[in-house]
Design an enzyme around this catalytic site. Structure first.
Site, PDB file in Angstrom:
ATOM      1  N   ARG A  88      -7.029  -4.737   8.553  1.00  0.00           N
ATOM      2  CA  ARG A  88      -6.539  -3.651   9.397  1.00  0.00           C
ATOM      3  C   ARG A  88      -5.368  -2.946   8.726  1.00  0.00           C
ATOM      4  O   ARG A  88      -4.575  -3.545   8.020  1.00  0.00           O
ATOM      5  CB  ARG A  88      -6.064  -4.194  10.758  1.00  0.00           C
ATOM      6  CG  ARG A  88      -7.102  -4.998  11.492  1.00  0.00           C
ATOM      7  CD  ARG A  88      -6.501  -5.707  12.691  1.00  0.00           C
ATOM      8  NE  ARG A  88      -6.229  -4.784  13.788  1.00  0.00           N
ATOM      9  CZ  ARG A  88      -5.085  -4.745  14.456  1.00  0.00           C
ATOM     10  NH1 ARG A  88      -4.087  -5.532  14.115  1.00  0.00           N
ATOM     11  NH2 ARG A  88      -4.926  -3.906  15.458  1.00  0.00           N
ATOM     12  N   ARG A 137      -9.019   6.726  -1.592  1.00  0.00           N
ATOM     13  CA  ARG A 137      -8.698   5.518  -0.833  1.00  0.00           C
ATOM     14  C   ARG A 137      -8.485   5.867   0.633  1.00  0.00           C
ATOM     15  O   ARG A 137      -7.992   6.934   0.973  1.00  0.00           O
ATOM     16  CB  ARG A 137      -7.457   4.839  -1.398  1.00  0.00           C
ATOM     17  CG  ARG A 137      -7.685   4.264  -2.770  1.00  0.00           C
ATOM     18  CD  ARG A 137      -6.537   3.376  -3.217  1.00  0.00           C
ATOM     19  NE  ARG A 137      -6.940   2.692  -4.431  1.00  0.00           N
ATOM     20  CZ  ARG A 137      -7.688   1.593  -4.452  1.00  0.00           C
ATOM     21  NH1 ARG A 137      -8.086   1.042  -3.330  1.00  0.00           N
ATOM     22  NH2 ARG A 137      -8.044   1.041  -5.590  1.00  0.00           N
ATOM     23  N   ARG A 163      -8.017 -10.291  -5.372  1.00  0.00           N
ATOM     24  CA  ARG A 163      -9.077  -9.397  -4.912  1.00  0.00           C
ATOM     25  C   ARG A 163      -9.495  -8.494  -6.053  1.00  0.00           C
ATOM     26  O   ARG A 163      -8.663  -7.998  -6.810  1.00  0.00           O
ATOM     27  CB  ARG A 163      -8.611  -8.533  -3.734  1.00  0.00           C
ATOM     28  CG  ARG A 163      -9.735  -7.618  -3.205  1.00  0.00           C
ATOM     29  CD  ARG A 163      -9.351  -6.890  -1.930  1.00  0.00           C
ATOM     30  NE  ARG A 163      -8.449  -5.781  -2.161  1.00  0.00           N
ATOM     31  CZ  ARG A 163      -8.622  -4.548  -1.656  1.00  0.00           C
ATOM     32  NH1 ARG A 163      -9.671  -4.281  -0.895  1.00  0.00           N
ATOM     33  NH2 ARG A 163      -7.744  -3.602  -1.890  1.00  0.00           N
ATOM     34  N   ASP A 211     -12.176   1.536   5.164  1.00  0.00           N
ATOM     35  CA  ASP A 211     -13.280   2.232   4.512  1.00  0.00           C
ATOM     36  C   ASP A 211     -14.427   2.495   5.468  1.00  0.00           C
ATOM     37  O   ASP A 211     -15.119   3.505   5.352  1.00  0.00           O
ATOM     38  CB  ASP A 211     -13.750   1.428   3.301  1.00  0.00           C
ATOM     39  CG  ASP A 211     -12.820   1.580   2.113  1.00  0.00           C
ATOM     40  OD1 ASP A 211     -12.876   2.627   1.443  1.00  0.00           O
ATOM     41  OD2 ASP A 211     -12.016   0.671   1.867  1.00  0.00           O
ATOM     42  N   HIS A 266       0.837  -1.195   0.000  1.00  0.00           N
ATOM     43  CA  HIS A 266       0.000   0.000   0.000  1.00  0.00           C
ATOM     44  C   HIS A 266       0.870   1.242   0.000  1.00  0.00           C
ATOM     45  O   HIS A 266       2.008   1.212   0.477  1.00  0.00           O
ATOM     46  CB  HIS A 266      -0.930   0.012   1.221  1.00  0.00           C
ATOM     47  CG  HIS A 266      -2.154  -0.811   1.021  1.00  0.00           C
ATOM     48  ND1 HIS A 266      -3.078  -0.539   0.046  1.00  0.00           N
ATOM     49  CD2 HIS A 266      -2.606  -1.906   1.660  1.00  0.00           C
ATOM     50  CE1 HIS A 266      -4.056  -1.444   0.113  1.00  0.00           C
ATOM     51  NE2 HIS A 266      -3.789  -2.274   1.073  1.00  0.00           N
ATOM     52  N   GLU A 285     -17.268  -3.526   3.751  1.00  0.00           N
ATOM     53  CA  GLU A 285     -16.382  -2.394   4.022  1.00  0.00           C
ATOM     54  C   GLU A 285     -17.085  -1.174   4.614  1.00  0.00           C
ATOM     55  O   GLU A 285     -16.587  -0.609   5.587  1.00  0.00           O
ATOM     56  CB  GLU A 285     -15.674  -1.985   2.732  1.00  0.00           C
ATOM     57  CG  GLU A 285     -14.792  -3.094   2.172  1.00  0.00           C
ATOM     58  CD  GLU A 285     -14.070  -2.671   0.913  1.00  0.00           C
ATOM     59  OE1 GLU A 285     -13.022  -2.020   1.026  1.00  0.00           O
ATOM     60  OE2 GLU A 285     -14.566  -2.987  -0.186  1.00  0.00           O
TER      61      GLU A 285
END
Length: 917
Positions: free
Chosen positions: A614, A748, A415, A576, A151, A536
């Site tokens: 998380r 995001r 995903r 989210d 990320h 989410e």
């Protein structure tokens, strides 16, 4: 750059290490940049320390004056110096944690909370005579898996991490060994070289990170930590449980999303997935080849001096090693043959020659089970013939590694967003002539249609048709997954995750796409991967139990679930849901969703595995893993848990092998305690639940009112934080927003939280709590505070929530945040919003202290309080300079040096905060 603190005696070594590293950095700056630069940086440091430690307002004004007057090149030198000091302080702290852990062990202290020794001792006391059976049952059924994800808050280059590893090793050497004067001198020189190398290593990447770059970064943690520390951890648990339990199943595994997570990342393709899998396989096979080579050099046992089993003798005779020099060394011959077979496996799976050539050509292994069987033959022969001690070292760890990592190293999850699956299925149906407009159907019609497709072995896709680029790409991914199963085994890809799941059809659409690739075979009721919904948003979390209830009522799906052992995984999104509803409401809705899911699964007789999405920061579900797992509601753990390890947290947790071992232990220990020892604490007082609902409703309204309902808040956010500059920074392969534009809804969660952390406001980790408590106390003036205090003492969920918020509030600095707010061009908007935030912050701090009984934030966490005291004088100049650089950058966009300074400051602040993303 010396460090002045007044620690307790046990912290003296930490102070010494920080002073040493600070002095070496200062010497490096003087040598490389000149005396004037060193004097400037040292003056800034001393002034910042005076202001932060002694609340000296004159020092603050002096500091601001110095920093505002910096020339451009001076600014970059200051930012680099203070950023590198943050990195060095992190190394010193990690080494101190290792030092303190060793001190406890050497002193024979009782096992500390969070260790496996503590958890096993606690279980033995609580379970009494039933403990052996209960523990055996737990490990038979347990599954604990940290999952590495790439990320854009992982701001460290691998080159920087390598430099830090060298420095950590040298500090460790000084701590563990009594060095001679010559050795001390050599260590000093090596440390000086390492700090110089760090200073001369580029902190930032010149180009945006590719997915394969992220894969390689992730693989470095397997080489550093996982491949070696996981087998040692298994051995430690087995030894503590005793011989009666034998060898434990592979209950602890590391997973990955890197190379398979396509949600919002157009750069993850079938080709990238295939390359990621090949790189992982090369890492695993390369490790085994090296370990076999080393094992062969160790097992020089000769016939006549030791007996061997018939099976071992046969293994040696089948070997391609016919050297006369080893004719009486059956173990070496057997291992040489295994090495040759493994080298052939490398060539078969990867298509090229391995780094270390075999003694001769041999037949490849069909799978890791065959290699494991050969290693078992060696083990049994050693044990049976008086050499059991030789079986407990390298051989034992290699046997375990093969069973945990196979030939694939780590399973990669796939995903994708539910909307993408929907569009692909709609196109396939329309092209096949079945349904012209699938997306126009209601949910009932969709489910009926999809079940019909799942019952039919007929594929929808035709090799003779040309589909949209999106559909072609998605089909290619699933076909690559099927090919990977055939190539590396079913462990290589085990989960397909559906982002933004909101109803049953989302799961069935994925099932249809899996059928297209042969990963679901209707006639056999075979399903080769787990279909995992990801809930989410706040609304999705509330709907999650109902969605799963309706899904389990479908007999065809239940038949497929039987192929997965009647186990269903559900992923819950912390990031989210927090961006959607705020810190308090996100935590509460996650907790309620887990209760509801546990009830639904129990009613249908399906086993639940929760996957916790998380992040590193509290605003994304972060915080101590041990407390977080123990705070789960009753029935939510069940010995099975997966959780993401994201961003810079991966380096912090697993960059050092010993720290990594400790973090892996924590996950297992907490899962064991939450499964076997939850007891009555699993069911909180109903009054607590009612109170939390009231608090959540108020906090939700406060948060939504600010973020989504205040006119101009979007402009305030983009102008008062570094979000625009983060989007430019080459720190990840994934775009900052799901769509073009500035809408907060499309942003995001990761850069959302990261931006608030950089400006030291940390808003996603606390906003709304103050309003909630204030309203509660107004309506419950007599017993309202006592109720909240009771909840903090008796309910682990609420206590964990407050503990995490305590950490976030302590890292918040409104004075610094106010300087970022000055970047907002609309004065009225700036003043209105910041004053609103300031008031909520004060109300939240007041509520936190009143409920916990603390006099100051972090009174209950002296280690973190000390850490913050040590590092914040070095963060303050970075924040101050970052604001000034942002102002200059936004006035003149074409100055690359200013942009460089901003990006370095982002790196330094993230390092100083440690869990900012």
């Amino acid at each position: 750059m010396a460090e002045n603190t007044t620690p307790t005696d046990k912290d003296a070594p930490l102070r010494d290490d920080i002073r040493l590293l600070g002095r070496l950095l200062g010497d490096t700056v003087r040598d490389q940049q000149g005396e004037a630069s060193f004097e400037l940086i040292e003056r800034i440091r001393q002034t910042s320390v005076r202001f932060r430690r002694y609340d000296d307002l004159d020092a603050r004004r002096e500091l601001e004056g110095i920093l505002d007057a910096l020339a451009r090149e001076q600014t970059i030198q200051v930012v680099r110096a203070f950023s590198y000091f943050s990195h060095l302080a992190n190394i010193a702290e990690d080494q101190h944690h290792i030092r303190r852990s060793r001190a406890h062990l050497l002193a024979g202290s009782a096992p500390r909370e969070g260790s496996l020794a503590h958890a096993l001792d606690k279980a033995a006391r609580a379970l009494g005579d039933a403990a052996p059976d209960e523990l055996a049952g737990f490990f038979d059924d347990a599954f604990v898996s940290p999952v590495l994800t790439a990320h854009p808050t992982e701001v460290q280059r691998k080159s920087i991490l390598n430099c830090q590893t060298v420095i950590a090793r040298l500090l460790d050497e000084r701590d563990r060994m009594r060095l001679t004067p010559e050795e001390q001198e050599a260590n000093d020189a090596a440390l000086r070289r390492a700090v110089l190398t760090l200073w001369q290593t580029r902190m930032l990447r010149p180009a945006r990170l590719s997915v394969i770059d992220e894969v390689n970064n992730g693989l470095s943690y397997f080489d550093t930590t996982f491949l070696r520390e996981l087998p040692r951890l298994y051995a430690s648990v087995e030894d503590r449980l005793g011989a009666a339990n034998g060898e434990l199943p592979a209950f602890l595994q590391v997973g990955s999303w890197i190379g398979g997570d396509r949600d919002g990342n157009p750069f993850v393709t079938a080709e990238v997935l295939e390359r990621a899998l090949a790189l992982q396989a090369a890492a695993a096979l390369g490790f085994y080849l090296d370990e076999l080579h080393a094992l062969g050099s160790q097992l020089s046992l000769a016939v006549g001096l030791v007996d061997v089993s018939d099976a071992l003798q046969a293994l040696a005779e089948r070997s391609v090693d016919h050297s006369p020099h080893r004719s009486d060394e059956p173990y070496r011959r057997a291992i040489a043959g295994m090495h040759a077979r493994l080298a052939a496996t490398w060539t078969t799976l990867l298509g090229n020659a391995p780094p270390r050539p075999p003694v001769a050509a041999a037949e490849a292994y069909a799978g890791p089970a065959e290699l494991a069987a050969d290693l078992e033959t060696i083990h049994r022969s050693l044990v049976a013939n008086g050499s059991a001690a030789l079986a407990r070292g390298r051989l034992r760890h290699l046997r375990r590694a093969v069973k945990v990592f196979g030939f694939h190293l780590a399973p990669i999850d796939l995903r994708q967003n539910a909307d993408v699956h929907e569009r692909v299925v709609a196109e396939l149906l329309a092209t096949a002539g079945g349904v012209a407009d699938y997306r126009a159907l209601d949910e009932t019609a969709r489910v009926e249609l999809l079940l019909g497709e799942l019952a039919s072995p007929r594929p929808l896709a035709s090799p003779h048709m040309r589909y949209s680029d999106e559909t072609e790409s998605e089909l290619a991914i699933f076909r690559a997954a099927r090919a990977a199963h055939l190539r590396f085994g079913p462990g290589v890809i085990q989960n397909c995750i559906i982002s933004k799941t909101d109803d049953v059809s989302d799961l069935l659409e994925l099932a249809v796409l899996l059928k297209e690739a042969g990963l679901l075979r209707p006639r056999e009721n075979a399903l080769d991967v787990n279909v995992v919904p990801l809930f989410e948003t706040i609304e999705d979390l509330r709907n999650a139990p109902g969605v799963m209830d309706r899904l389990f009522a479908l007999e065809p799906y239940r038949a497929l679930l039987a192929a997965r052992g009647q186990l269903q995984e559900v992923m819950l999104g912390y990031s989210d849901s927090n961006k959607d509803g705020g810190f308090l409401t996100s935590g509460w809705e996650l907790y309620k969703a887990e209760i509801g899911l546990a009830e639904v699964f129990a009613r249908h007789g399906v086993r639940l595995r929760l996957f916790h999405g998380r992040g590193g920061s509290v605003g994304r579900g972060g915080g101590p893993s041990y407390q977080a797992i123990l705070a789960q509601p009753g029935g939510a753990v069940q010995g099975q848990i997966r959780l993401t390890e994201q961003g810079e947290v991966i380096a912090a947790k697993y960059g050092n092998p010993e720290v990594g071992r400790r973090n892996l232990e924590v996950l297992v220990a907490a899962t064991l305690e939450a499964t076997l020892l939850a007891g009555e604490a699993a069911a909180p007082d109903p009054a607590f639940l009612d109170t939390m609902q009231v608090l959540s409703d108020t906090a939700f309204a406060a948060y939504r009112g600010l973020v989504y309902e205040t006119p101009g808040f979007e402009d305030y956010f983009w102008q008062s934080t570094v979000i625009s500059e983060i989007a430019e920074l080459n720190i990840g392969s994934r775009p900052a927003s799901r769509k073009k534009g500035t809408r907060i809804e499309d942003l995001r969660a990761i850069p959302w939280v990261f931006s608030w952390s950089q400006c030291r406001l940390m808003l996603p980790g606390w906003y709304g709590f103050g309003s909630a408590v204030k309203a509660w106390l107004t309506t419950h003036p007599d017993d309202g505070l006592a109720r909240l205090q009771h909840m903090n003492r008796e309910w682990s969920f609420f206590a964990s929530l407050l503990s995490n918020m305590d950490m976030v509030l302590s890292k918040t600095d409104l004075a610094i945040a106010a300087r970022y707010a000055e970047l907002v061009r609309d004065t009225a908007l700036r003043d209105a919003i910041f004053e609103r935030v300031r008031k909520e912050w004060q109300d939240t701090v007041d509520a936190q202290l009143a409920i916990t009984g603390q006099q100051e934030l972090l009174d209950g966490n002296p280690l973190l309080k000390r850490s913050i005291r040590n590092r914040f004088p070095y963060l303050d100049p970075l924040n101050h300079v970052q604001v000034e650089l942002l102002r200059r950058h936004r006035e003149s966009h074409d100055d690359e040096r200013i942009r460089l300074g901003i990006h370095i400051s982002i790196n330094g602040i993230a390092a100083g905060l440690r869990n900012s993303g």
